[in-house]
Each structure stands twice: as C-alpha cells, then as structure tokens.
Design a protein around this motif. Structure first.
Motif, mmCIF file in Angstrom:
data_model
loop_
_atom_site.group_PDB
_atom_site.id
_atom_site.type_symbol
_atom_site.label_atom_id
_atom_site.label_comp_id
_atom_site.label_asym_id
_atom_site.label_seq_id
_atom_site.Cartn_x
_atom_site.Cartn_y
_atom_site.Cartn_z
ATOM 1 N N GLU A 223 0.781 -1.325 -0.007
ATOM 2 C CA GLU A 223 -0.039 0.108 -0.026
ATOM 3 C C GLU A 223 0.850 1.338 -0.046
ATOM 4 O OE1 GLU A 223 -3.539 2.296 -0.370
ATOM 5 O OE2 GLU A 223 -3.129 -0.043 -0.606
ATOM 6 N N ALA A 224 1.956 1.202 0.691
ATOM 7 C CA ALA A 224 2.896 2.405 0.673
ATOM 8 C C ALA A 224 3.536 2.595 -0.555
ATOM 9 C CB ALA A 224 3.752 2.198 1.714
ATOM 10 N N ILE A 225 3.900 1.594 -1.375
ATOM 11 C CA ILE A 225 4.543 1.750 -2.643
ATOM 12 C C ILE A 225 3.624 2.385 -3.526
ATOM 13 C CG2 ILE A 225 5.335 0.265 -4.483
ATOM 14 C CD1 ILE A 225 6.736 -1.420 -2.351
ATOM 15 N N GLU A 226 2.238 1.693 -3.657
ATOM 16 C CA GLU A 226 1.257 2.143 -4.286
ATOM 17 C C GLU A 226 1.102 3.676 -4.276
ATOM 18 O OE1 GLU A 226 -3.604 1.239 -5.021
ATOM 19 O OE2 GLU A 226 -2.062 -0.208 -4.641
ATOM 20 N N GLN A 227 0.962 4.157 -2.915
ATOM 21 C CA GLN A 227 0.678 5.335 -2.666
ATOM 22 C C GLN A 227 1.801 6.406 -2.764
ATOM 23 O OE1 GLN A 227 -2.386 6.584 -1.938
ATOM 24 N NE2 GLN A 227 -3.094 4.566 -2.078
ATOM 25 N N ALA A 228 3.069 5.791 -2.747
ATOM 26 C CA ALA A 228 4.215 6.811 -3.098
ATOM 27 C C ALA A 228 4.270 6.731 -4.702
ATOM 28 C CB ALA A 228 5.571 5.970 -2.781
ATOM 29 N N MET A 229 4.104 5.997 -5.391
ATOM 30 C CA MET A 229 3.806 6.127 -6.850
ATOM 31 C C MET A 229 2.597 7.070 -7.247
ATOM 32 S SD MET A 229 4.829 2.420 -8.640
ATOM 33 C CE MET A 229 3.774 1.503 -7.713
ATOM 34 N N GLU A 230 1.685 7.018 -6.620
ATOM 35 C CA GLU A 230 0.426 8.062 -6.612
ATOM 36 C C GLU A 230 0.995 9.536 -6.377
ATOM 37 O OE1 GLU A 230 -2.992 9.069 -8.166
ATOM 38 O OE2 GLU A 230 -2.475 7.196 -7.906
ATOM 39 N N ALA A 231 1.581 9.763 -5.302
ATOM 40 C CA ALA A 231 2.146 11.050 -5.074
ATOM 41 C C ALA A 231 3.410 11.528 -6.098
ATOM 42 C CB ALA A 231 3.040 11.019 -3.677
ATOM 43 N N TYR A 232 3.931 10.454 -6.673
ATOM 44 C CA TYR A 232 5.131 10.809 -7.551
ATOM 45 C C TYR A 232 4.501 11.175 -8.943
ATOM 46 C CZ TYR A 232 8.871 9.182 -10.806
ATOM 47 O OH TYR A 232 9.818 9.133 -11.934
ATOM 48 N N LEU A 233 3.212 10.557 -9.299
ATOM 49 C CA LEU A 233 2.710 10.741 -10.582
ATOM 50 C C LEU A 233 1.934 12.261 -10.469
ATOM 51 C CD1 LEU A 233 1.326 7.538 -11.710
ATOM 52 C CD2 LEU A 233 3.201 8.630 -12.752
ATOM 53 N N LEU A 234 1.418 12.468 -9.281
ATOM 54 C CA LEU A 234 0.983 13.728 -8.958
ATOM 55 C C LEU A 234 1.932 14.893 -9.117
ATOM 56 C CD1 LEU A 234 -1.952 14.789 -7.974
ATOM 57 C CD2 LEU A 234 -1.169 14.730 -5.987
ATOM 58 N N GLY A 235 2.971 14.608 -8.440
ATOM 59 C CA GLY A 235 4.109 15.704 -8.849
ATOM 60 C C GLY A 235 4.473 16.021 -10.192
ATOM 61 N N ALA A 236 4.591 15.007 -10.905
ATOM 62 C CA ALA A 236 4.983 14.912 -12.233
ATOM 63 C C ALA A 236 3.928 15.680 -13.051
ATOM 64 C CB ALA A 236 5.245 13.465 -12.889
ATOM 65 N N GLU A 237 2.452 15.581 -12.747
ATOM 66 C CA GLU A 237 1.669 16.216 -13.337
ATOM 67 C C GLU A 237 1.420 17.670 -13.049
ATOM 68 O OE1 GLU A 237 -2.889 16.921 -12.060
ATOM 69 O OE2 GLU A 237 -2.625 14.940 -12.508
ATOM 70 N N ALA A 238 2.100 18.064 -11.785
ATOM 71 C CA ALA A 238 1.875 19.128 -11.460
ATOM 72 C C ALA A 238 3.345 20.374 -12.206
ATOM 73 C CB ALA A 238 2.565 19.411 -9.910
ATOM 74 N N SER A 239 4.224 19.213 -12.687
ATOM 75 C CA SER A 239 5.377 20.039 -13.260
ATOM 76 C C SER A 239 5.086 20.788 -14.297
ATOM 77 C CB SER A 239 6.532 18.642 -13.690
ATOM 78 O OG SER A 239 5.940 17.984 -14.609
ATOM 79 N N GLN A 240 4.108 20.311 -15.040
ATOM 80 C CA GLN A 240 3.596 21.401 -16.330
ATOM 81 C C GLN A 240 3.310 22.787 -15.995
ATOM 82 O OE1 GLN A 240 -0.492 20.317 -17.726
ATOM 83 N NE2 GLN A 240 -1.122 19.980 -15.492
ATOM 84 N N PHE A 241 3.031 23.197 -14.731
ATOM 85 C CA PHE A 241 2.930 24.421 -14.356
ATOM 86 C C PHE A 241 4.304 25.042 -14.096
ATOM 87 C CE2 PHE A 241 -0.774 22.274 -12.741
ATOM 88 C CZ PHE A 241 -1.758 23.175 -13.473
ATOM 89 N N LEU A 242 5.406 24.489 -13.796
ATOM 90 C CA LEU A 242 6.623 24.821 -13.787
ATOM 91 C C LEU A 242 7.008 25.366 -14.885
ATOM 92 C CD1 LEU A 242 8.728 22.204 -11.615
ATOM 93 C CD2 LEU A 242 7.996 24.449 -11.025
ATOM 94 N N LEU A 243 6.827 24.829 -16.107
ATOM 95 C CA LEU A 243 7.063 25.206 -17.317
ATOM 96 C C LEU A 243 6.391 26.407 -17.833
ATOM 97 C CD1 LEU A 243 7.442 22.037 -19.389
ATOM 98 C CD2 LEU A 243 9.170 23.196 -18.420
ATOM 99 N N CYS A 244 5.260 26.771 -17.389
ATOM 100 C CA CYS A 244 4.530 28.185 -17.578
ATOM 101 C C CYS A 244 5.019 29.254 -16.440
ATOM 102 C CB CYS A 244 3.005 27.794 -17.230
ATOM 103 S SG CYS A 244 2.150 26.514 -18.196
ATOM 104 N N GLY A 245 6.118 29.149 -15.593
ATOM 105 C CA GLY A 245 6.411 30.352 -15.028
ATOM 106 C C GLY A 245 5.734 30.059 -13.521
ATOM 107 N N VAL A 246 4.991 29.280 -13.200
ATOM 108 C CA VAL A 246 4.525 28.900 -11.675
ATOM 109 C C VAL A 246 5.633 28.919 -10.833
ATOM 110 C CG1 VAL A 246 2.529 28.293 -10.451
ATOM 111 C CG2 VAL A 246 2.293 28.787 -12.824
ATOM 112 N N SER A 247 5.436 29.412 -9.674
ATOM 113 C CA SER A 247 6.497 29.178 -8.688
ATOM 114 C C SER A 247 6.298 27.934 -8.083
ATOM 115 C CB SER A 247 7.030 30.240 -7.584
ATOM 116 O OG SER A 247 5.460 30.311 -6.849
#
Length: 147
Positions: free
Chosen positions: A55-79
């Motif tokens: 369960e911890a591994i699964e949830q870690a991957m979920e947080a990892y993918l959520l962070g990767a999704e958020a990375s699109q905003f870094l390219l738009c100049g969001v802090s």
C-alpha cells in the motif's frame, strides 16, 4: 476521415507520460524508502510485509505521478510555492488516508500511543518527498520534450 475526440487524445498522452515516468522509477528505491519510513512502526514483519509495504509503494507512486502532473505548471512560470498550494489538498488527502490506514494496523497489532504523535508527520514527509521527486522528473521530461 474519422474524428478522434480530444479527451481520448489527452488521455492517451497522459498515459504515455505516466508510463515513461514510472520506467524511470526503480522499485528498489521506493521499497527502501518505504522500509526506512514505516517498518520501525511495526514489530511484526508479517504485518508490515503483507499489509503495509504494498500500500505504501502504491501511494508513493501516486504522489510521484501527482508531482509529475504538477510539473507542467513549472514550465508556465508558476513558482513551486504556488504549485504546492494548488496540490496541497490532494497531498494532504493521500497522506491522511495512508496515516489512517497505518493507524488501523498499528492499533490492531499493538497499543503504542507514540504512533499517533509521530506517524502523521512521517506520512506527510514521505508523500511530500515523492511528490517533489515526481515534480523534478516530470519537469525534466517536459523540458527535454521526451513525451
């Protein structure tokens, strides 16, 4: 000529992006981090191995993918602070849900009150770490236009 819905194309692109990100993630790295963070809370290796680890591994991957999704905003100049605020609810939900899961198993296997004091912070730090790793790797993939 056939028409392909935009939503279907977006979903296909997202799945491809997530698959490629997960290929960069090594299971040994995640398992070691899970073991270091959560195994000390459980005296029974059987409980840790059968109920907690996967369960911890699964949830870690979920947080990892959520962070990767958020990375699109870094390219738009969001802090990073603004991005963290935007995803605070999702991260807190993952962390608290997993804390509740751990708390159930902790109470079922022993009666240590110290878990509730330290457990929530450990869960929050663990998922924040994996969210940040996903953010960095997602940003790198997007900057290099790998997907």
């Amino acid at each position: 000529m056939s028409v392909v819905p935009m939503e279907q194309l977006r979903l296909k692109k997202q799945i491809t992006f997530e698959r490629n990100l997960l290929r960069e993630l090594t299971m040994e790295e995640v398992q070691k981090d899970v073991r270091d963070c959560f195994q000390p809370f459980f005296h029974s290796y059987y409980v840790y191995d059968t109920a907690i680890r996967e369960e911890a591994i699964e949830q870690a991957m979920e947080a990892y993918l959520l962070g990767a999704e958020a990375s699109q905003f870094l390219l738009c100049g969001v802090s990073e602070e603004e991005i963290s605020e935007r995803y605070e609810v999702e991260l807190k939900t993952i962390s608290l849900d997993f804390f509740d899961y751990l708390d159930y198993w902790q109470q079922a296997t022993s009666h240590n009150g110290w878990f509730t004091v330290r457990g929530e912070k450990v869960c929050t730090d663990f998922f924040l770490k994996w969210w940040n790793i996903g953010l960095e790797k997602g940003e790198r993939r997007r900057r290099l236009k790998l997907d």
